[in-house]
Design an enzyme around this catalytic site. Structure first.
Site, PDB file in Angstrom:
ATOM      1  N   THR A 228       0.971  -1.262   0.052  1.00  0.00           N
ATOM      2  CA  THR A 228       0.118   0.071  -0.044  1.00  0.00           C
ATOM      3  C   THR A 228       0.843   1.224  -0.056  1.00  0.00           C
ATOM      4  O   THR A 228       1.867   1.199   0.414  1.00  0.00           O
ATOM      5  CB  THR A 228      -0.818   0.058   1.227  1.00  0.00           C
ATOM      6  OG1 THR A 228      -0.046   0.125   2.521  1.00  0.00           O
ATOM      7  CG2 THR A 228      -1.585  -1.195   1.406  1.00  0.00           C
ATOM      8  N   ASP A 229       0.312   2.312  -0.426  1.00  0.00           N
ATOM      9  CA  ASP A 229       0.919   3.553  -0.225  1.00  0.00           C
ATOM     10  C   ASP A 229       0.787   3.771   1.385  1.00  0.00           C
ATOM     11  O   ASP A 229      -0.122   3.183   1.962  1.00  0.00           O
ATOM     12  CB  ASP A 229       0.298   4.699  -0.959  1.00  0.00           C
ATOM     13  CG  ASP A 229       1.201   5.883  -1.290  1.00  0.00           C
ATOM     14  OD1 ASP A 229       2.226   5.983  -0.340  1.00  0.00           O
ATOM     15  OD2 ASP A 229       0.892   6.732  -2.155  1.00  0.00           O
TER      16      ASP A 229
END
Length: 807
Positions: A228-229
């Site tokens: 994920t960011d």
């Protein structure tokens, strides 16, 4: 699975623990099984491994590393070999700093010039961006570590990036916003992909089965890790089901428990978790081998600095050279004006900020050159404040010079992660300075520093225009090497420069302000729009001048590719970037007038001729058919065009291609804007026809209570008085800080507070606030202050007690 035997030795809790971070930048380890943690660091154009407390906003200084030119800059080199060399240097420095995963390159499309992070992206063209990104990845991973291509996908605005829903039709998604990722992943073979913050057609990208499984895994065959960011996880279990292995940063075990509960309750199969663990283990074991072989690597600072200079030199774009004012002859009297000359703007702002190993300064370099440098004046205040005294001093110096080097551009608070620009203009005080200097001395060479397209209504007041973009730590010397003729400029623009922002195709729908952003322009971004709709631009895609001239001739087209000759017809050696565009001449399916399908950078001595071959590939003639749901080729005649830019086509020939006989997916009468290419003012009913469904409601429902995915900004509508007061306090602080010149701090409020969804409070605080505590905060926000406060305190006590018991 490669590591099934090892995975079988793990407890369910251990498997779940590997799926999220140990802290801000490291993964978890399982010491008893010999599974070490790995380190992830920002690094699209230089390693940003923080020495002190970690953050994702670039606040705390990092260990010194070479600051190479940004992606938007190197894109102008059109040189994949250079991209691979930069990647090799980045990889070497990552290994020296014990970094396993380098978080870059970023390859989102430049849909709109105002996206605040455009400086970190390559291009408005997916083929161009994908090819250069693939070269970076190959270079980085040649050292045994992993690159991480980002942000997957359709993340093209910074405002409300953590919650905005990108509404885009399937064909546009495939052809424009996923093609660069496809090339980077298939050709670069990246080991890691970073999912983006935004929703895509209603679902968060890391939970989107269509994006993450059907396209990324099944169609492209990707078997690496998805991360994920930072803070970009919404529903952890839904993300895991979609194949998102790693959540960053840490949530102090909170989401690990979500995974364990989901497996025990049958919401997710343990086999799905095992597959994710297997992929992560492959990343861990494959990237740690390099450190076993080379436990104490260093790098040659000076050698890397020289490579940064070469990268900048190849990427500088000469946009104007009236009366051949450049290169400057020896002995000429030169005045240098502009704050960017003394305090260079050489990189972006936010998570990509690099602490350079050294930094060249224009004024120091000028003293070493064979010109008569008569002095420097600041000329303007960096952040836009008018200063008559500075302006007058600059004019006095300009009057004494033969040529004025005027350093102008955008400051680092204007182009920053988390914020979009308000306009395409450069600050008014710089334009006032330019106007005043021009009245005194018309021999002006402007040196431009910025990471994205700007308006230039002032261009007639300069005779020379050198665009350095954001050219890294060695950019000052590189720019002066071009100005003095030591280097012949060879960069060409990787984005179009319109006359005015209103000319841009997405200006009516950028940015999305509340729930969604509609990509009504479809395929027609950048030159695809300007060339198809016959909209004049200041500088077209692919444009750039040289100190020499080139002639093209003898085009030959076969089913495999195109061959032609280029001759350097000038007096100095130089490099030319030849660009292959393809035009489908059928009218059955709407397409842009021309699309880039290949390019080659050719180095030539005076009077030298070289034969150039650009092969066709699987992307040369294809389009995505929404009726068959796959790539097809239309039976048609295709124009094969070789140009020096998208507007300047030098050679052309036609070839007939036998297609796949797929059905026509559109009713032409219902899509007039797309068939004409004039897609800058598409009405909702036509966009819905393209989309194949109704567009979602774009505005917040102000009557509903606020929830996890609502933002702090929405507290202005909250039922709770304290929440409304907090919103007004935040807004006042932002305005006040801007007024007193503290723009960096004001921007930080917008990035890390104003547009943050409530779930981000839990996801980005490393376990200080968990989701049950967040429930209490939301109760307070929604008008139940005391009930919410009691809940918050109760859950906090429970969390602290649990932590003590664990210890």
């Amino acid at each position: 699975m490669k590591y099934r035997e090892l995975i079988n030795k793990m407890t369910l809790e251990e498997k779940a623990s590997l799926m999220s971070g140990k802290d801000f930048w490291q993964t978890e380890s399982i010491d008893r099984l010999g599974i070490n943690n790995i380190f992830l660091a920002d690094g699209p154009h230089g390693i940003r491994k923080q020495a002190e407390a970690a953050d994702h906003l670039g606040l705390n200084e990092s260990i010194p590393a070479t600051c190479f030119p940004t992606a938007a800059t190197v894109a102008n080199s059109w040189n994949t070999n250079l991209g691979e060399e930069i990647g090799e240097y980045l990889g070497e420095e990552a290994v020296a700093q014990n970094v396993n995963v380098l978080l870059g390159p970023g390859i989102n499309m430049k849909r709109d010039p105002l996206c605040g992070r455009n400086f970190e992206y390559f291009s408005e063209d997916p083929y161009h961006a994908g090819k250069i990104a693939a070269s970076y990845i190959k270079g980085i991973q040649s050292h045994g570590i992993s690159a991480c291509v980002k942000h997957f996908a359709a993340n093209n605005q910074e405002e409300r990036r953590m919650t905005i829903d990108t509404v885009v039709d399937e064909r546009t998604l495939r052809e424009i916003y996923l093609t660069a990722f496809e090339i980077a992943i298939k050709e670069g073979k990246t080991k890691t992909v970073m999912s983006s913050y935004n929703r895509l057609n209603g679902e968060y990208t890391n939970e989107n089965i269509h994006l993450m499984q059907e396209i990324l895994r099944d169609e492209w065959g990707y078997d690496g890790v998805v991360v994920t960011d930072w803070g970009g996880s919404n529903d952890r279990v839904a993300g895991l089901i979609a194949g998102n292995e790693l959540e960053m940063p840490t949530t102090a075990g909170e989401t690990d428990k979500d995974i364990v509960h989901a497996v025990k309750e049958g919401k997710i199969s343990e086999e799905v978790l095992d597959v994710c663990v297997d992929r992560l283990l492959e990343l861990v074991f494959s990237t740690e081998k390099v450190f076993e072989r080379n436990p104490s690597l260093t790098f040659d600072i000076e050698k890397h600095h020289q490579k940064a200079q070469q990268a900048a030199e190849e990427s500088i774009v000469l946009l104007k050279n009236e009366e051949n004012i450049l290169p400057l002859p020896q002995g000429i009297k030169v005045a240098t004006i502009g704050d960017f000359a003394k305090n260079p703007r050489y990189q972006g702002a936010g998570s990509s900020i690099v602490n350079p190993t050294k930094l060249d300064n224009t004024l120091d370099v000028l003293e070493q050159l064979p010109i008569d440098h008569i002095g420097y004046e600041q000329g303007f205040e960096r952040y836009g404040k008018r200063n008559k005294g500075m302006l007058n001093k600059a004019c006095k110096l300009a009057a004494e010079a033969d040529v004025v080097l005027l350093y102008i551009g955008l400051d680092e608070a204007t182009e920053a992660e988390g914020l979009d620009r308000n306009s395409m203009k450069i600050p008014g005080n710089q334009l006032e300075l330019l106007d005043a200097v021009h009245q005194i001395n018309p021999n002006i060479v402007a040196v431009l520093s910025c990471g994205a397209a700007i308006e230039m209504p002032w261009i007639d007041k300069v005779k020379g225009l050198v665009h350095g973009y954001l050219s890294g730590q060695a950019g000052a010397k590189a720019v002066l090497s071009v100005i003095t003729g030591e280097v012949n400029p060879s960069g060409k623009l990787a984005e179009s420069y319109p006359f005015r922002y209103v000319d841009t195709p997405a200006s009516q729908h950028f940015p999305g302000k509340e729930l969604s952003v509609e990509y009504r322009e479809g395929l027609f971004i950048g030159y695809r729009y300007y060339d198809t709709a016959n909209v004049n631009v200041l500088f077209p895609f692919g444009y750039g001048l040289s100190y020499t001239t080139f002639a093209y001739d003898d085009i030959q087209v076969t089913k495999d590719g195109v061959t032609f000759k280029i001759t350097n017809t000038g007096d100095v050696a130089g490099a030319e970037i030849a660009q292959l565009y393809v035009q489908c001449q059928s009218q059955e399916i709407f397409r842009p007038k021309k699309e880039l399908k290949g390019f080659s950078k050719v180095y030539l001595q005076p009077n030298e001729t070289k034969e150039v071959y650009i092969p066709f590939d699987d992307k040369t003639f294809r389009y995505f058919n929404v009726k068959t749901n796959k790539w097809e080729i239309e039976t048609a005649d295709y124009g094969i065009m070789i140009g020096t830019s998208s507007k300047d086509i030098r050679l052309e020939q036609t070839i007939s291609i036998e297609g796949t006989s797929a059905p026509v997916p559109y009713d032409k009468a219902k899509l007039p804007s797309y068939y004409s290419g004039k897609a800058n003012h598409v009405e909702q009913v036509e966009f819905e026809q393209l989309l194949g469904r109704k567009v979602p409601v774009a505005n917040w429902d102000r009557s509903k209570p606020l929830g996890y995915n609502d933002t702090i900004a929405q507290c202005q509508y909250a039922k709770g008085m304290v929440a409304r007061f907090a919103f007004h306090l935040i807004s006042f602080s932002h305005r006040f800080l801007q007024k007193i010149g503290k723009r960096d701090t004001a921007n930080l409020i917008m990035m890390s507070v104003y547009h943050m969804p409530f779930r981000g409070i839990a996801r980005m605080t490393g376990g200080i606030v968990n989701m049950p505590m967040l429930d209490g905060i939301l109760q307070m926000v929604n008008g139940n202050f005391f009930k919410g406060l009691r809940h918050f305190l109760k859950e906090r006590r429970r969390m602290l007690k649990s932590q003590k018991e664990t210890i």
